[in-house]
Design a protein around this motif. Sequence first.
Motif, mmCIF file in Angstrom:
data_model
loop_
_atom_site.group_PDB
_atom_site.id
_atom_site.type_symbol
_atom_site.label_atom_id
_atom_site.label_comp_id
_atom_site.label_asym_id
_atom_site.label_seq_id
_atom_site.Cartn_x
_atom_site.Cartn_y
_atom_site.Cartn_z
ATOM 1 N N CYS A 182 0.834 -1.202 0.000
ATOM 2 C CA CYS A 182 0.000 0.000 0.000
ATOM 3 C C CYS A 182 0.870 1.254 0.000
ATOM 4 O O CYS A 182 1.791 1.377 0.802
ATOM 5 C CB CYS A 182 -0.902 0.035 1.233
ATOM 6 N N PHE A 183 0.537 2.171 -0.903
ATOM 7 C CA PHE A 183 1.223 3.451 -0.907
ATOM 8 C C PHE A 183 0.250 4.514 -1.395
ATOM 9 O O PHE A 183 -0.965 4.322 -1.314
ATOM 10 C CB PHE A 183 2.519 3.385 -1.717
ATOM 11 N N GLU A 184 0.761 5.670 -1.879
ATOM 12 C CA GLU A 184 -0.124 6.797 -2.161
ATOM 13 C C GLU A 184 -0.794 6.723 -3.533
ATOM 14 O O GLU A 184 -1.745 7.464 -3.793
ATOM 15 C CB GLU A 184 0.634 8.123 -2.024
ATOM 16 N N VAL A 235 3.456 -17.538 -1.802
ATOM 17 C CA VAL A 235 2.428 -16.569 -1.421
ATOM 18 C C VAL A 235 1.281 -16.656 -2.416
ATOM 19 O O VAL A 235 1.490 -16.732 -3.636
ATOM 20 C CB VAL A 235 3.025 -15.139 -1.380
ATOM 21 N N LYS A 236 0.053 -16.656 -1.907
ATOM 22 C CA LYS A 236 -1.117 -16.901 -2.752
ATOM 23 C C LYS A 236 -1.358 -15.782 -3.749
ATOM 24 O O LYS A 236 -1.617 -16.026 -4.937
ATOM 25 C CB LYS A 236 -2.361 -17.083 -1.868
ATOM 26 N N GLU A 237 -1.291 -14.518 -3.297
ATOM 27 C CA GLU A 237 -1.595 -13.394 -4.166
ATOM 28 C C GLU A 237 -0.892 -12.136 -3.664
ATOM 29 O O GLU A 237 -0.633 -11.996 -2.462
ATOM 30 C CB GLU A 237 -3.111 -13.162 -4.249
ATOM 31 N N VAL A 238 -0.593 -11.234 -4.606
ATOM 32 C CA VAL A 238 0.066 -9.977 -4.271
ATOM 33 C C VAL A 238 -0.655 -8.841 -4.976
ATOM 34 O O VAL A 238 -0.955 -8.936 -6.179
ATOM 35 C CB VAL A 238 1.556 -9.977 -4.697
ATOM 36 N N PHE A 239 -0.931 -7.767 -4.235
ATOM 37 C CA PHE A 239 -1.593 -6.595 -4.791
ATOM 38 C C PHE A 239 -0.784 -5.351 -4.469
ATOM 39 O O PHE A 239 -0.182 -5.240 -3.397
ATOM 40 C CB PHE A 239 -3.003 -6.437 -4.208
ATOM 41 N N ILE A 240 -0.791 -4.389 -5.396
ATOM 42 C CA ILE A 240 -0.157 -3.095 -5.191
ATOM 43 C C ILE A 240 -1.213 -2.020 -5.439
ATOM 44 O O ILE A 240 -1.859 -2.016 -6.491
ATOM 45 C CB ILE A 240 1.038 -2.886 -6.139
ATOM 46 N N GLY A 241 -1.388 -1.124 -4.458
ATOM 47 C CA GLY A 241 -2.392 -0.076 -4.641
ATOM 48 C C GLY A 241 -2.432 0.876 -3.476
ATOM 49 O O GLY A 241 -1.533 0.896 -2.631
ATOM 50 N N SER A 242 -3.483 1.649 -3.414
ATOM 51 C CA SER A 242 -3.624 2.637 -2.356
ATOM 52 C C SER A 242 -4.038 1.965 -1.046
ATOM 53 O O SER A 242 -4.507 0.825 -1.042
ATOM 54 C CB SER A 242 -4.666 3.693 -2.738
#
Length: 259
Positions: A182-184, A235-242
């Motif tokens: 999580c980032f901006e 690892v099952k899943e990876v997400f990048i977002g706010s």
Amino acid sequence: METLSIVKIGGNVIDDQDALNHFLHNLAALPGYKLLVHGGGKIATETAHKMGIPVQMHEGRRITCFETLKVVTMVYAGYVNKTITASLQASGCNAIGLSGADMNMIKAEKRPVKEIDYGFAGDITEVNITQLNLLLTAGITPVCCAVTHDGNGQLLNTNADTIAAALASALAGSWNTSLYYCFEKNGVLEDINQAHSVIPQITRTYFEELKQKAIIADGMLPKLNNAFAALENGVKEVFIGSHQMIGSTEVVNTKIALS
């Protein structure tokens, strides 16, 4: 296996009190087991400037001289870590703030000098999943900062994205693990100047194409490399977002997939 959410928070979210409070409230309400990894680079940079300590970066990584190590330890393991832990307690989430030295949680070795001397930067060698599982199964949420140790009394500065991927990989054998960066931003952007140009999914092949076109560069490169490493390690899943994607199925983000 039980579900474990490993969330890394960084970027400008930590510097925005309203955004941070919103994120921590949603994290506290997130069902299941969870673990938080945080950065704090901007605050460390500002603190170093105030103390007259030069700030050096290379490809999104901080070069850590001995004086800089003092700063990142004070900021990451001190102010930021305990402020986040206190805020989670206020939201009803029983949390414990940790560095890699606490409970011998994360060992690292000083990065060898090659083309660049990163100083007291640490590359992870071992994760103590026994101690982490004791905390998690007791219903305690670990809040992990970006400081590790070498087992011989030396603290080391380690990239928080790398720590999140290493923890997720190490715990994937014990938990059904999902990793969230999580980032901006709303995700990985096709156009850095267009907030809504989120790339919905990136495979390893597509990642290579995006690198060649310089659409992905600088600090996003280690983040994506860590994401793929985590998937390759179970690892099952990876997400990048706010930060808003935590606890929501409707917020747009980027999913990382091997193929």
